[in-house]
Design an enzyme around this catalytic site. Structure first.
Site, PDB file in Angstrom:
ATOM      1  N   HIS A 179       0.843  -1.213   0.000  1.00  0.00           N
ATOM      2  CA  HIS A 179       0.000   0.000   0.000  1.00  0.00           C
ATOM      3  C   HIS A 179       0.869   1.250   0.000  1.00  0.00           C
ATOM      4  O   HIS A 179       0.998   1.890   1.039  1.00  0.00           O
ATOM      5  CB  HIS A 179      -0.901  -0.003   1.234  1.00  0.00           C
ATOM      6  CG  HIS A 179      -2.077   0.911   1.127  1.00  0.00           C
ATOM      7  ND1 HIS A 179      -2.053   2.213   1.543  1.00  0.00           N
ATOM      8  CD2 HIS A 179      -3.318   0.701   0.655  1.00  0.00           C
ATOM      9  CE1 HIS A 179      -3.241   2.763   1.361  1.00  0.00           C
ATOM     10  NE2 HIS A 179      -4.020   1.860   0.822  1.00  0.00           N
ATOM     11  N   PHE A 180       1.403   1.687  -0.913  1.00  0.00           N
ATOM     12  CA  PHE A 180       1.574   1.210  -2.277  1.00  0.00           C
ATOM     13  C   PHE A 180       3.068   1.082  -2.503  1.00  0.00           C
ATOM     14  O   PHE A 180       3.807   1.956  -2.072  1.00  0.00           O
ATOM     15  CB  PHE A 180       0.950   2.182  -3.261  1.00  0.00           C
ATOM     16  CG  PHE A 180      -0.527   2.405  -3.038  1.00  0.00           C
ATOM     17  CD1 PHE A 180      -1.445   1.457  -3.450  1.00  0.00           C
ATOM     18  CD2 PHE A 180      -0.975   3.544  -2.403  1.00  0.00           C
ATOM     19  CE1 PHE A 180      -2.813   1.663  -3.262  1.00  0.00           C
ATOM     20  CE2 PHE A 180      -2.342   3.753  -2.207  1.00  0.00           C
ATOM     21  CZ  PHE A 180      -3.261   2.807  -2.628  1.00  0.00           C
TER      22      PHE A 180
END
Length: 142
Positions: free
Chosen positions: A49-50
């Site tokens: 993420h991410f």
């Protein structure tokens, strides 16, 4: 009253990797608390993420606020050893992304409590003017 991570773990049941509060800087049991979360690139959620732009998930910011709320309630003698559960999240707003290197100031104030149910106003800031997130959190103590 200030609390270290070890002292926080004596009050609430959360443990790594889900303990999202590093310290409590101010505490008035049953009233309010201010905690800190130092966001590190090594947090496990940043793997997905991410990967190219690590951002702390909004749900985890709310969870960090809720854990500070747990400290407020579970530090009261009548609630020691119990667990606080989410009952609801209202008016949640995310104003800025949280990235590695940020230090969240987690401010939570109990605004209503009747029996085992309570409502708190919560805000994550940079300790000054920048508000990352805010919400009204409802909880139940069991």
């Amino acid at each position: 009253m200030k609390l270290s991570t070890k002292e926080i773990m004596e009050i609430i049941p959360h443990r790594s990797p889900f303990l999202l509060v590093d310290q409590i800087e101010e505490l008035e049991p049953g009233v309010k608390a201010v905690g800190k979360k130092c966001v590190s690139y090594n947090e496990p959620y940043f793997v997905g993420h991410f990967p190219k732009e690590p951002v702390m998930p909004g749900a985890l910011i709310i969870e960090a606020l809720a854990q500070v709320g747990c400290v407020i309630c579970l530090s009261m003698e009548k609630h020691r050893g119990k667990t606080a559960y989410f009952g609801g999240i209202n008016r949640a707003r995310f104003r800025h992304k949280v990235v590695p290197g940020d230090v969240l100031t987690l401010e939570v104030e109990l605004i209503k409590c009747k029996g085992p149910v309570g409502i708190a106003m919560a805000k994550a800031t940079n300790g000054e003017n920048l508000v990352y997130a805010e919400a009204e959190i409802t909880f139940m103590i069991g």
